[in-house]
Design a protein around this motif. Structure first.
Motif, PDB file in Angstrom:
ATOM      1  N   UNK A 132       3.745   9.690   8.403  1.00 32.97           N
ATOM      2  CA  UNK A 132       2.747  10.568   7.792  1.00 32.97           C
ATOM      3  C   UNK A 132       1.584   9.731   7.274  1.00 32.97           C
ATOM      4  N   UNK A 133       0.448  10.394   7.101  1.00 29.31           N
ATOM      5  CA  UNK A 133      -0.725   9.799   6.465  1.00 29.31           C
ATOM      6  C   UNK A 133      -0.977  10.578   5.178  1.00 29.31           C
ATOM      7  N   UNK A 134      -1.055   9.865   4.054  1.00 26.14           N
ATOM      8  CA  UNK A 134      -1.242  10.600   2.810  1.00 26.14           C
ATOM      9  C   UNK A 134      -1.375   9.686   1.617  1.00 26.14           C
ATOM     10  N   UNK A 135      -1.288  10.274   0.419  1.00 29.99           N
ATOM     11  CA  UNK A 135      -1.442   9.604  -0.877  1.00 29.99           C
ATOM     12  C   UNK A 135      -2.893   9.190  -1.078  1.00 29.99           C
ATOM     13  N   UNK A 136      -3.422   8.387  -0.147  1.00 29.33           N
ATOM     14  CA  UNK A 136      -4.834   8.007  -0.145  1.00 29.33           C
ATOM     15  C   UNK A 136      -5.325   8.143   1.289  1.00 29.33           C
ATOM     16  N   UNK A 137      -6.617   8.313   1.517  1.00 31.84           N
ATOM     17  CA  UNK A 137      -7.129   8.474   2.881  1.00 31.84           C
ATOM     18  C   UNK A 137      -6.713   7.315   3.785  1.00 31.84           C
ATOM     19  N   UNK A 138      -6.006   7.649   4.864  1.00 29.99           N
ATOM     20  CA  UNK A 138      -5.596   6.640   5.819  1.00 29.99           C
ATOM     21  C   UNK A 138      -4.345   5.872   5.467  1.00 29.99           C
ATOM     22  N   UNK A 139      -3.681   6.205   4.339  1.00 25.64           N
ATOM     23  CA  UNK A 139      -2.481   5.464   3.926  1.00 25.64           C
ATOM     24  C   UNK A 139      -1.299   5.847   4.812  1.00 25.64           C
ATOM     25  N   UNK A 140      -0.709   4.874   5.548  1.00 25.02           N
ATOM     26  CA  UNK A 140       0.414   5.201   6.432  1.00 25.02           C
ATOM     27  C   UNK A 140       1.763   5.043   5.733  1.00 25.02           C
ATOM     28  N   UNK A 141       2.582   6.070   5.803  1.00 27.22           N
ATOM     29  CA  UNK A 141       3.966   5.955   5.366  1.00 27.22           C
ATOM     30  C   UNK A 141       4.786   5.534   6.574  1.00 27.22           C
ATOM     31  N   UNK A 162      -6.075  -3.957  -4.113  1.00 22.81           N
ATOM     32  CA  UNK A 162      -7.173  -4.163  -3.165  1.00 22.81           C
ATOM     33  C   UNK A 162      -6.903  -3.493  -1.819  1.00 22.81           C
ATOM     34  N   UNK A 163      -7.955  -3.012  -1.180  1.00 20.88           N
ATOM     35  CA  UNK A 163      -7.840  -2.437   0.152  1.00 20.88           C
ATOM     36  C   UNK A 163      -7.255  -3.462   1.113  1.00 20.88           C
ATOM     37  N   UNK A 164      -6.371  -2.993   1.986  1.00 17.54           N
ATOM     38  CA  UNK A 164      -5.738  -3.874   2.960  1.00 17.54           C
ATOM     39  C   UNK A 164      -4.420  -4.453   2.500  1.00 17.54           C
ATOM     40  N   UNK A 171      12.799   1.325   0.477  1.00 23.04           N
ATOM     41  CA  UNK A 171      13.029   0.998   1.873  1.00 23.04           C
ATOM     42  C   UNK A 171      11.831   1.238   2.762  1.00 23.04           C
ATOM     43  N   UNK A 172      10.649   1.373   2.163  1.00 25.85           N
ATOM     44  CA  UNK A 172       9.444   1.646   2.936  1.00 25.85           C
ATOM     45  C   UNK A 172       8.446   0.501   2.831  1.00 25.85           C
ATOM     46  N   UNK A 173       7.590   0.418   3.830  1.00 21.54           N
ATOM     47  CA  UNK A 173       6.447  -0.479   3.761  1.00 21.54           C
ATOM     48  C   UNK A 173       5.209   0.316   4.123  1.00 21.54           C
ATOM     49  N   UNK A 174       4.054  -0.147   3.659  1.00 19.75           N
ATOM     50  CA  UNK A 174       2.815   0.571   3.918  1.00 19.75           C
ATOM     51  C   UNK A 174       1.624  -0.317   3.630  1.00 19.75           C
ATOM     52  N   UNK A 175       0.427   0.205   3.933  1.00 23.57           N
ATOM     53  CA  UNK A 175      -0.817  -0.545   3.750  1.00 23.57           C
ATOM     54  C   UNK A 175      -1.795   0.300   2.953  1.00 23.57           C
ATOM     55  N   UNK A 176      -2.336  -0.268   1.873  1.00 23.24           N
ATOM     56  CA  UNK A 176      -3.339   0.439   1.081  1.00 23.24           C
ATOM     57  C   UNK A 176      -4.682   0.386   1.819  1.00 23.24           C
ATOM     58  N   UNK A 177      -5.222   1.531   2.264  1.00 17.47           N
ATOM     59  CA  UNK A 177      -6.476   1.503   3.020  1.00 17.47           C
ATOM     60  C   UNK A 177      -7.725   1.394   2.141  1.00 17.47           C
ATOM     61  N   UNK A 178      -7.598   1.797   0.888  1.00 14.91           N
ATOM     62  CA  UNK A 178      -8.707   1.708  -0.053  1.00 14.91           C
ATOM     63  C   UNK A 178      -8.167   1.179  -1.377  1.00 14.91           C
ATOM     64  N   UNK A 179      -9.063   0.720  -2.250  1.00 13.93           N
ATOM     65  CA  UNK A 179      -8.611   0.263  -3.567  1.00 13.93           C
ATOM     66  C   UNK A 179      -8.130   1.462  -4.373  1.00 13.93           C
ATOM     67  N   UNK A 180      -6.926   1.341  -4.917  1.00 16.81           N
ATOM     68  CA  UNK A 180      -6.332   2.448  -5.658  1.00 16.81           C
ATOM     69  C   UNK A 180      -5.225   1.906  -6.557  1.00 16.81           C
ATOM     70  N   UNK A 181      -4.875   2.606  -7.621  1.00 18.13           N
ATOM     71  CA  UNK A 181      -3.701   2.200  -8.394  1.00 18.13           C
ATOM     72  C   UNK A 181      -2.444   2.306  -7.536  1.00 18.13           C
ATOM     73  N   UNK A 190      -4.116  -7.330   4.970  1.00 17.61           N
ATOM     74  CA  UNK A 190      -4.728  -7.336   6.290  1.00 17.61           C
ATOM     75  C   UNK A 190      -6.247  -7.255   6.172  1.00 17.61           C
ATOM     76  N   UNK A 191      -6.983  -7.921   7.071  1.00 18.86           N
ATOM     77  CA  UNK A 191      -8.439  -7.799   7.051  1.00 18.86           C
ATOM     78  C   UNK A 191      -8.931  -6.537   7.757  1.00 18.86           C
ATOM     79  N   UNK A 192      -8.032  -5.816   8.425  1.00 20.74           N
ATOM     80  CA  UNK A 192      -8.450  -4.611   9.136  1.00 20.74           C
ATOM     81  C   UNK A 192      -8.756  -3.482   8.156  1.00 20.74           C
ATOM     82  N   UNK A 193      -9.758  -2.706   8.466  1.00 20.69           N
ATOM     83  CA  UNK A 193     -10.072  -1.512   7.670  1.00 20.69           C
ATOM     84  C   UNK A 193      -9.294  -0.331   8.252  1.00 20.69           C
ATOM     85  N   UNK A 194      -8.365   0.193   7.471  1.00 23.84           N
ATOM     86  CA  UNK A 194      -7.562   1.313   7.954  1.00 23.84           C
ATOM     87  C   UNK A 194      -8.259   2.648   7.766  1.00 23.84           C
TER      88      UNK A 194
END
Length: 231
Positions: A132-141, A162-164, A171-181, A190-194
């Protein structure tokens, strides 16, 4: 597809529950149904949003009533296969692990009686499903992470991630696409913009994609960041 729960969500959405556990087989059924609806939308449909065990179908109540939408969805569910034949997209994401980018890497290692190098090796050896994508724009679960590196969230969340940033929570991993708590354990960045609001679609990843992480050093991180590579 067997019996599924179909319930209203407010006055303009319907939630379909495909199961109670996060499983690859449930995800396959969800994506098959999403593909079906996107190819042939039901009358009044605005969009459909997949999640771990559900699909939420949003509709325009001016164009269709709840009873009409539910009846059509139930009819469609009977005709959808148990899995999708879509071509799976695999996205490789470079990550600079540890140091200032992964301040919790050593804690994750200590929690699991591993070395930081072993955590990185395990994290980069898996192929993850975007549920799923959620929590923040572009955040992958992401599902599919090894239990060998599972680690509880921080007791006190950070005010700004920080973003990235690549993190672990349970038991999950994910990537923060934008700066958020957030309270996930940060193991790299990652240097990629999600998330790119100027693009269509704005999210690098979508439900149904597969993700593979690979390790890079700081020089490679800086080089990719300068090029703003999207993978």
């Amino acid at each position: 597809m067997g019996h599924l729960d179909v319930t209203p969500v407010g006055d303009s959405a319907v939630l379909i529950r495909f199961g109670d556990a996060v499983e690859a087989s449930t995800h396959a059924r969800i994506m098959a149904f999403v593909d079906h609806l996107e190819a042939a939308p039901i009358p009044g449909m605005v969009e459909c949003v997949p999640a771990f065990t559900t699909v939420t179908v949003f509709y325009d109540p001016v164009l269709a009533s709840y009873s009409e939408v539910k009846a059509e969805l139930v009819r469609r569910l009977a005709d959808v296969p148990a899995s999708t034949d879509r071509r799976v997209r695999v996205v490789e994401i470079p990550v600079c692990y540890g140091g200032e980018f992964g301040p919790d890497l050593e804690d994750v290692a200590a929690h699991n009686n591993l070395t930081p190098e072993e955590v990185v090796r395990i994290h980069t050896s898996g192929e993850y499903i975007v549920y799923a994508i959620g929590f923040a724009p572009g955040f992958p679960y992401l599902g599919g992470m090894s239990e060998r590196i599972a680690t509880p969230r921080l007791a006190t969340p950070r005010l700004a991630i920080p973003a990235g940033s690549v993190g672990i929570a349970g038991g999950q991993t994910g990537v923060y696409p934008i700066e958020t708590p957030g309270g996930w354990r940060l193991i790299g960045r990652t240097p990629l913009r999600l998330f790119r609001p100027e693009d269509d679609p704005p999210s690098l990843l979508a439900a149904g994609d597969r993700v593979r992480f690979y390790a890079i050093d700081r020089d490679e991180y800086d080089r990719l960041g300068e090029g703003d590579d999207r993978g």
